[in-house]
Design a protein around this motif. Sequence first.
Motif, PDB file in Angstrom:
ATOM      1  N   CYS A  56       0.836  -1.199   0.000  1.00  0.00           N
ATOM      2  CA  CYS A  56       0.000   0.000   0.000  1.00  0.00           C
ATOM      3  C   CYS A  56       0.882   1.264   0.000  1.00  0.00           C
ATOM      4  O   CYS A  56       0.630   2.227  -0.742  1.00  0.00           O
ATOM      5  N   LYS A  57       1.927   1.254   0.792  1.00  0.00           N
ATOM      6  CA  LYS A  57       2.827   2.411   0.855  1.00  0.00           C
ATOM      7  C   LYS A  57       3.580   2.593  -0.471  1.00  0.00           C
ATOM      8  O   LYS A  57       3.763   3.709  -0.953  1.00  0.00           O
ATOM      9  N   ILE A  58       4.013   1.483  -1.043  1.00  0.00           N
ATOM     10  CA  ILE A  58       4.704   1.539  -2.336  1.00  0.00           C
ATOM     11  C   ILE A  58       3.782   2.175  -3.376  1.00  0.00           C
ATOM     12  O   ILE A  58       4.185   3.036  -4.157  1.00  0.00           O
ATOM     13  N   GLN A  59       2.505   1.753  -3.339  1.00  0.00           N
ATOM     14  CA  GLN A  59       1.528   2.257  -4.305  1.00  0.00           C
ATOM     15  C   GLN A  59       1.337   3.772  -4.183  1.00  0.00           C
ATOM     16  O   GLN A  59       1.274   4.488  -5.185  1.00  0.00           O
ATOM     17  N   ILE A  60       1.266   4.256  -2.953  1.00  0.00           N
ATOM     18  CA  ILE A  60       1.100   5.704  -2.742  1.00  0.00           C
ATOM     19  C   ILE A  60       2.267   6.451  -3.390  1.00  0.00           C
ATOM     20  O   ILE A  60       2.086   7.437  -4.111  1.00  0.00           O
ATOM     21  N   LEU A  61       3.474   5.949  -3.157  1.00  0.00           N
ATOM     22  CA  LEU A  61       4.650   6.624  -3.719  1.00  0.00           C
ATOM     23  C   LEU A  61       4.679   6.508  -5.246  1.00  0.00           C
ATOM     24  O   LEU A  61       5.034   7.459  -5.945  1.00  0.00           O
ATOM     25  N   GLU A  62       4.271   5.352  -5.754  1.00  0.00           N
ATOM     26  CA  GLU A  62       4.232   5.188  -7.216  1.00  0.00           C
ATOM     27  C   GLU A  62       3.247   6.156  -7.845  1.00  0.00           C
ATOM     28  O   GLU A  62       3.501   6.695  -8.925  1.00  0.00           O
ATOM     29  N   ASN A  63       2.118   6.373  -7.170  1.00  0.00           N
ATOM     30  CA  ASN A  63       1.133   7.313  -7.699  1.00  0.00           C
ATOM     31  C   ASN A  63       1.697   8.728  -7.778  1.00  0.00           C
ATOM     32  O   ASN A  63       1.467   9.442  -8.746  1.00  0.00           O
ATOM     33  N   PHE A  64       2.452   9.117  -6.758  1.00  0.00           N
ATOM     34  CA  PHE A  64       3.096  10.433  -6.814  1.00  0.00           C
ATOM     35  C   PHE A  64       4.069  10.499  -7.987  1.00  0.00           C
ATOM     36  O   PHE A  64       4.119  11.459  -8.741  1.00  0.00           O
ATOM     37  N   LEU A  65       4.840   9.435  -8.108  1.00  0.00           N
ATOM     38  CA  LEU A  65       5.900   9.397  -9.123  1.00  0.00           C
ATOM     39  C   LEU A  65       5.333   9.468 -10.542  1.00  0.00           C
ATOM     40  O   LEU A  65       5.909  10.111 -11.419  1.00  0.00           O
ATOM     41  N   SER A  66       4.166   8.832 -10.744  1.00  0.00           N
ATOM     42  CA  SER A  66       3.613   8.843 -12.099  1.00  0.00           C
ATOM     43  C   SER A  66       2.560   9.949 -12.265  1.00  0.00           C
ATOM     44  O   SER A  66       1.971  10.104 -13.327  1.00  0.00           O
ATOM     45  N   GLY A  67       2.320  10.710 -11.201  1.00  0.00           N
ATOM     46  CA  GLY A  67       1.313  11.765 -11.268  1.00  0.00           C
ATOM     47  C   GLY A  67       1.824  13.036 -11.929  1.00  0.00           C
ATOM     48  O   GLY A  67       2.963  13.091 -12.392  1.00  0.00           O
ATOM     49  N   GLU A  68       0.986  14.079 -11.914  1.00  0.00           N
ATOM     50  CA  GLU A  68       1.360  15.295 -12.644  1.00  0.00           C
ATOM     51  C   GLU A  68       2.549  16.024 -12.013  1.00  0.00           C
ATOM     52  O   GLU A  68       3.249  16.780 -12.681  1.00  0.00           O
ATOM     53  N   ASN A  69       2.799  15.789 -10.722  1.00  0.00           N
ATOM     54  CA  ASN A  69       3.962  16.402 -10.093  1.00  0.00           C
ATOM     55  C   ASN A  69       5.124  15.429  -9.942  1.00  0.00           C
ATOM     56  O   ASN A  69       6.025  15.628  -9.125  1.00  0.00           O
ATOM     57  N   GLY A  70       5.077  14.393 -10.768  1.00  0.00           N
ATOM     58  CA  GLY A  70       6.067  13.318 -10.678  1.00  0.00           C
ATOM     59  C   GLY A  70       7.518  13.780 -10.718  1.00  0.00           C
ATOM     60  O   GLY A  70       8.378  13.179 -10.080  1.00  0.00           O
ATOM     61  N   SER A  71       7.765  14.864 -11.443  1.00  0.00           N
ATOM     62  CA  SER A  71       9.160  15.317 -11.576  1.00  0.00           C
ATOM     63  C   SER A  71       9.735  15.758 -10.236  1.00  0.00           C
ATOM     64  O   SER A  71      10.946  15.790 -10.056  1.00  0.00           O
ATOM     65  N   HIS A  72       8.855  16.083  -9.271  1.00  0.00           N
ATOM     66  CA  HIS A  72       9.349  16.465  -7.941  1.00  0.00           C
ATOM     67  C   HIS A  72       9.615  15.236  -7.071  1.00  0.00           C
ATOM     68  O   HIS A  72      10.113  15.364  -5.960  1.00  0.00           O
ATOM     69  N   TYR A  73       9.232  14.081  -7.570  1.00  0.00           N
ATOM     70  CA  TYR A  73       9.371  12.872  -6.766  1.00  0.00           C
ATOM     71  C   TYR A  73      10.477  11.946  -7.285  1.00  0.00           C
ATOM     72  O   TYR A  73      10.453  10.756  -7.036  1.00  0.00           O
ATOM     73  N   VAL A  74      11.411  12.521  -8.004  1.00  0.00           N
ATOM     74  CA  VAL A  74      12.475  11.695  -8.570  1.00  0.00           C
ATOM     75  C   VAL A  74      13.401  11.173  -7.470  1.00  0.00           C
ATOM     76  O   VAL A  74      13.714   9.985  -7.413  1.00  0.00           O
ATOM     77  N   THR A  75      13.798  12.046  -6.567  1.00  0.00           N
ATOM     78  CA  THR A  75      14.628  11.578  -5.449  1.00  0.00           C
ATOM     79  C   THR A  75      13.924  11.901  -4.126  1.00  0.00           C
ATOM     80  O   THR A  75      13.030  12.748  -4.079  1.00  0.00           O
ATOM     81  N   ILE A  76      14.365  11.235  -3.070  1.00  0.00           N
ATOM     82  CA  ILE A  76      13.795  11.521  -1.745  1.00  0.00           C
ATOM     83  C   ILE A  76      14.071  12.986  -1.398  1.00  0.00           C
ATOM     84  O   ILE A  76      13.224  13.684  -0.847  1.00  0.00           O
ATOM     85  N   GLN A  77      15.257  13.464  -1.773  1.00  0.00           N
ATOM     86  CA  GLN A  77      15.631  14.848  -1.497  1.00  0.00           C
ATOM     87  C   GLN A  77      14.690  15.828  -2.191  1.00  0.00           C
ATOM     88  O   GLN A  77      14.245  16.802  -1.576  1.00  0.00           O
ATOM     89  N   SER A  78      14.390  15.569  -3.475  1.00  0.00           N
ATOM     90  CA  SER A  78      13.515  16.502  -4.192  1.00  0.00           C
ATOM     91  C   SER A  78      12.084  16.423  -3.647  1.00  0.00           C
ATOM     92  O   SER A  78      11.382  17.431  -3.561  1.00  0.00           O
ATOM     93  N   MET A  79      11.670  15.237  -3.242  1.00  0.00           N
ATOM     94  CA  MET A  79      10.330  15.085  -2.656  1.00  0.00           C
ATOM     95  C   MET A  79      10.193  15.890  -1.360  1.00  0.00           C
ATOM     96  O   MET A  79       9.215  16.622  -1.176  1.00  0.00           O
ATOM     97  N   VAL A  80      11.184  15.765  -0.484  1.00  0.00           N
ATOM     98  CA  VAL A  80      11.141  16.474   0.795  1.00  0.00           C
ATOM     99  C   VAL A  80      11.074  17.980   0.548  1.00  0.00           C
ATOM    100  O   VAL A  80      10.246  18.694   1.114  1.00  0.00           O
ATOM    101  N   LYS A  81      11.924  18.453  -0.353  1.00  0.00           N
ATOM    102  CA  LYS A  81      11.970  19.877  -0.656  1.00  0.00           C
ATOM    103  C   LYS A  81      10.614  20.344  -1.198  1.00  0.00           C
ATOM    104  O   LYS A  81      10.032  21.317  -0.727  1.00  0.00           O
ATOM    105  N   TYR A  82      10.102  19.623  -2.171  1.00  0.00           N
ATOM    106  CA  TYR A  82       8.847  20.001  -2.819  1.00  0.00           C
ATOM    107  C   TYR A  82       7.670  19.985  -1.840  1.00  0.00           C
ATOM    108  O   TYR A  82       6.897  20.946  -1.751  1.00  0.00           O
TER     109      TYR A  82
END
Length: 211
Positions: A56-82
């Motif tokens: 379930c947790k993997i799925q949540i992260l995958e949805n972010f990664l493939s979603g419209e803001n996916g480019s902010h979820y490329v690395t953990i660092q970019s995700m935290v910042k965004y």
Amino acid sequence: MADTFSLQRVLETFRSSLTENKEVYIKYYIAGWKELVSFMNSLGNVFSFISKDVICKIQILENFLSGENGSHYVTIQSMVKYELENELVDLTKRGSHPESGCRTLLRLHRALRWLELFLERLRTSAEDSKTSVMCSDAYNESLAQHHPWLIRKAVGVAFCALPGRDTFFNVMNAGDQVQVVALLGESLPLISEVYQITEDLYAKNNLLELP
Ligand code: 1PW
């Protein structure tokens, strides 16, 4: 995700997860976890309630990664910042962002520590060591502190049903015990490095207790 677990693939995914400047690619972090889920599944049904939450947790992260803001979820660092810059994280109590990337990944991050401690025990264990004891010692030292009583109980029951040490080594699918021990010795520093980078990042941003 292949059906048969292979420790070698875990090693490779965690190796791929580190960028040149030591950031962590979410895509490969997730891929590493998928391998671990397939490992848990090959240990029997008792682990299905555990792997369900991880999936379930993997799925949540995958949805972010493939979603419209996916480019902010490329690395953990970019995700935290965004997420922090855009106030997308519930910092003190659950509110309008109950499933932020930051809090979701934190759960996997804590579980990764358990895994690291457990695999280290397994690597250095004697032939008559009990997997259930190694698993629960590692759990009590790490993840248990973040789980309520009911979950700790359920996890404890699952551990009792774990197969023995020989089965664990076979399931790892990486040759005989000497080879598995060698591969574990190679994998653990990588898992540990990924863990430490994430830990430092979360600590620096005060994110280690996200609700
Ligand atoms: C034998 C190797 C296994 C290593 C995998 C470690 C995975 C440990 C996951 C334990 C999950 C127990 C059931 C779910 C608990 C959730 O409440 C908890 N999730 C985790 C991953 O700890 C917290 O998530 P929540 O409830 O705050 O969304």
